[in-house]
Design a protein around this motif. Structure first.
Motif, PDB file in Angstrom:
ATOM      1  N   ILE A  18       0.827  -1.287  -0.117  1.00 30.64           N
ATOM      2  CA  ILE A  18      -0.088  -0.170   0.114  1.00 30.64           C
ATOM      3  C   ILE A  18       0.907   1.220   0.037  1.00 30.64           C
ATOM      4  O   ILE A  18       0.719   2.266  -0.766  1.00 30.64           O
ATOM      5  N   LEU A  19       1.733   1.140   0.865  1.00 28.10           N
ATOM      6  CA  LEU A  19       2.674   2.341   0.851  1.00 28.10           C
ATOM      7  C   LEU A  19       3.577   2.703  -0.577  1.00 28.10           C
ATOM      8  O   LEU A  19       3.768   3.798  -0.971  1.00 28.10           O
ATOM      9  N   LEU A  20       3.693   1.453  -1.172  1.00 29.77           N
ATOM     10  CA  LEU A  20       4.643   1.503  -2.497  1.00 29.77           C
ATOM     11  C   LEU A  20       3.619   2.258  -3.315  1.00 29.77           C
ATOM     12  O   LEU A  20       4.024   3.115  -4.258  1.00 29.77           O
ATOM     13  N   ASP A  21       2.362   2.003  -3.358  1.00 23.47           N
ATOM     14  CA  ASP A  21       1.282   2.366  -4.220  1.00 23.47           C
ATOM     15  C   ASP A  21       1.148   4.001  -4.094  1.00 23.47           C
ATOM     16  O   ASP A  21       0.619   4.570  -5.039  1.00 23.47           O
ATOM     17  N   ILE A  22       1.302   4.419  -2.817  1.00 23.18           N
ATOM     18  CA  ILE A  22       1.264   5.923  -2.662  1.00 23.18           C
ATOM     19  C   ILE A  22       2.777   6.401  -2.578  1.00 23.18           C
ATOM     20  O   ILE A  22       2.747   7.630  -2.131  1.00 23.18           O
ATOM     21  N   ASN A  23       3.776   5.848  -3.244  1.00 23.93           N
ATOM     22  CA  ASN A  23       5.089   6.433  -3.272  1.00 23.93           C
ATOM     23  C   ASN A  23       5.822   6.828  -1.989  1.00 23.93           C
ATOM     24  O   ASN A  23       6.481   7.771  -1.927  1.00 23.93           O
ATOM     25  N   ALA A  28       7.672   1.974   3.147  1.00 21.80           N
ATOM     26  CA  ALA A  28       7.279   0.574   2.543  1.00 21.80           C
ATOM     27  C   ALA A  28       8.543  -0.494   2.786  1.00 21.80           C
ATOM     28  O   ALA A  28       8.291  -1.438   3.530  1.00 21.80           O
ATOM     29  N   ILE A  29       9.658   0.148   2.675  1.00 24.53           N
ATOM     30  CA  ILE A  29      10.878  -0.671   2.918  1.00 24.53           C
ATOM     31  C   ILE A  29      11.217  -1.154   4.393  1.00 24.53           C
ATOM     32  O   ILE A  29      11.307  -2.189   4.728  1.00 24.53           O
ATOM     33  N   GLU A  30      10.567  -0.217   5.281  1.00 28.43           N
ATOM     34  CA  GLU A  30      10.468  -0.622   6.710  1.00 28.43           C
ATOM     35  C   GLU A  30       9.618  -1.676   6.899  1.00 28.43           C
ATOM     36  O   GLU A  30       9.828  -2.631   7.587  1.00 28.43           O
ATOM     37  N   CYS A  31       8.474  -1.693   6.426  1.00 25.61           N
ATOM     38  CA  CYS A  31       7.403  -3.019   6.329  1.00 25.61           C
ATOM     39  C   CYS A  31       7.942  -4.107   5.699  1.00 25.61           C
ATOM     40  O   CYS A  31       7.776  -5.180   6.469  1.00 25.61           O
ATOM     41  N   PHE A  32       8.594  -4.024   4.925  1.00 26.49           N
ATOM     42  CA  PHE A  32       9.044  -5.256   4.205  1.00 26.49           C
ATOM     43  C   PHE A  32      10.290  -5.724   4.983  1.00 26.49           C
ATOM     44  O   PHE A  32      10.370  -7.039   5.112  1.00 26.49           O
ATOM     45  N   ASN A  51      12.503  -3.777  -5.614  1.00 27.81           N
ATOM     46  CA  ASN A  51      11.978  -2.804  -6.453  1.00 27.81           C
ATOM     47  C   ASN A  51      12.193  -1.388  -5.676  1.00 27.81           C
ATOM     48  O   ASN A  51      12.350  -0.303  -6.455  1.00 27.81           O
ATOM     49  N   ALA A  52      11.588  -1.420  -4.547  1.00 31.36           N
ATOM     50  CA  ALA A  52      11.390   0.131  -3.792  1.00 31.36           C
ATOM     51  C   ALA A  52      13.110   0.593  -3.740  1.00 31.36           C
ATOM     52  O   ALA A  52      13.228   1.713  -4.038  1.00 31.36           O
ATOM     53  N   ASN A  57      17.086   4.331  -6.187  1.00 33.17           N
ATOM     54  CA  ASN A  57      18.650   4.436  -6.729  1.00 33.17           C
ATOM     55  C   ASN A  57      19.599   3.908  -5.920  1.00 33.17           C
ATOM     56  O   ASN A  57      20.601   3.997  -5.914  1.00 33.17           O
ATOM     57  N   LYS A  58      19.202   2.695  -5.079  1.00 30.29           N
ATOM     58  CA  LYS A  58      20.153   2.103  -4.218  1.00 30.29           C
ATOM     59  C   LYS A  58      20.137   0.711  -5.008  1.00 30.29           C
ATOM     60  O   LYS A  58      19.916  -0.181  -4.279  1.00 30.29           O
ATOM     61  N   LYS A  59      20.769   0.649  -6.106  1.00 34.37           N
ATOM     62  CA  LYS A  59      20.988  -0.567  -6.723  1.00 34.37           C
ATOM     63  C   LYS A  59      21.740  -1.683  -6.379  1.00 34.37           C
ATOM     64  O   LYS A  59      21.154  -2.653  -6.375  1.00 34.37           O
ATOM     65  N   SER A  60      22.741  -1.367  -5.617  1.00 35.29           N
ATOM     66  CA  SER A  60      23.550  -2.551  -4.954  1.00 35.29           C
ATOM     67  C   SER A  60      22.524  -3.360  -3.828  1.00 35.29           C
ATOM     68  O   SER A  60      22.521  -4.572  -3.878  1.00 35.29           O
ATOM     69  N   GLU A  61      22.087  -2.369  -2.990  1.00 35.96           N
ATOM     70  CA  GLU A  61      20.970  -3.038  -2.068  1.00 35.96           C
ATOM     71  C   GLU A  61      20.120  -3.711  -2.607  1.00 35.96           C
ATOM     72  O   GLU A  61      19.430  -4.777  -2.361  1.00 35.96           O
ATOM     73  N   ALA A  62      19.379  -3.275  -3.866  1.00 40.65           N
ATOM     74  CA  ALA A  62      18.367  -3.791  -4.379  1.00 40.65           C
ATOM     75  C   ALA A  62      18.934  -5.170  -5.028  1.00 40.65           C
ATOM     76  O   ALA A  62      18.265  -6.114  -4.991  1.00 40.65           O
ATOM     77  N   ILE A  63      20.082  -5.140  -5.459  1.00 40.90           N
ATOM     78  CA  ILE A  63      20.525  -6.630  -6.204  1.00 40.90           C
ATOM     79  C   ILE A  63      20.806  -7.536  -4.890  1.00 40.90           C
ATOM     80  O   ILE A  63      20.517  -8.571  -5.430  1.00 40.90           O
ATOM     81  N   GLU A  64      21.234  -7.036  -4.022  1.00 45.45           N
ATOM     82  CA  GLU A  64      21.106  -8.035  -2.744  1.00 45.45           C
ATOM     83  C   GLU A  64      19.815  -8.690  -2.604  1.00 45.45           C
ATOM     84  O   GLU A  64      19.644  -9.896  -2.235  1.00 45.45           O
ATOM     85  N   CYS A  65      18.645  -7.950  -2.458  1.00 48.88           N
ATOM     86  CA  CYS A  65      17.307  -8.390  -2.304  1.00 48.88           C
ATOM     87  C   CYS A  65      16.999  -9.388  -3.433  1.00 48.88           C
ATOM     88  O   CYS A  65      16.473 -10.384  -2.909  1.00 48.88           O
ATOM     89  N   PHE A  66      17.326  -9.174  -4.699  1.00 49.91           N
ATOM     90  CA  PHE A  66      16.936  -9.996  -5.828  1.00 49.91           C
ATOM     91  C   PHE A  66      17.804 -11.218  -5.794  1.00 49.91           C
ATOM     92  O   PHE A  66      17.238 -12.121  -5.934  1.00 49.91           O
ATOM     93  N   GLU A  67      18.904 -11.290  -5.368  1.00 50.54           N
ATOM     94  CA  GLU A  67      19.690 -12.386  -5.047  1.00 50.54           C
ATOM     95  C   GLU A  67      19.096 -13.223  -3.773  1.00 50.54           C
ATOM     96  O   GLU A  67      19.239 -14.601  -4.000  1.00 50.54           O
ATOM     97  N   LYS A  68      18.562 -12.743  -3.040  1.00 49.48           N
ATOM     98  CA  LYS A  68      17.966 -13.408  -1.891  1.00 49.48           C
ATOM     99  C   LYS A  68      16.752 -14.164  -2.264  1.00 49.48           C
ATOM    100  O   LYS A  68      16.539 -15.277  -2.178  1.00 49.48           O
TER     101      LYS A  68
END
Length: 72
Positions: A18-23, A28-32, A51-52, A57-68
């Motif tokens: 829901i938080l992602l939907d309202i930008n 949202a990251i805190e909830c995840f 995704n968030a 623009n936190k690409k390396s942290e995003a990649i860590e999530c996708f790798e998980k």
């Protein structure tokens, strides 16, 4: 305010979406993070957190999530 059962990772996941939907990506990251803390194998929460982070623009942290996600 959205009431949440602290033991239910899915509730945090839903609130994060829901938080992602309202930008509100940081919130949202805190909830995840809370969903992942409750259920460390919650691949959907890692994916949406990634995704968030990517949107912030936190690409390396995003990649860590996708790798998980792949690992799970």
């Amino acid at each position: 305010a959205i009431e949440i059962n602290a033991k239910d990772a899915y509730e945090y996941y839903k609130k994060g979406n829901i938080l992602l939907d309202i930008n509100k990506k940081v919130e949202a990251i805190e909830c995840f993070n809370k969903a992942i803390e409750i259920n460390p194998l919650y691949s959907e929460a890692y994916n949406n957190k990634g995704n968030a982070l990517s949107d912030l623009n936190k690409k390396s942290e995003a990649i860590e999530c996708f790798e998980k996600v792949i690992e799970i």
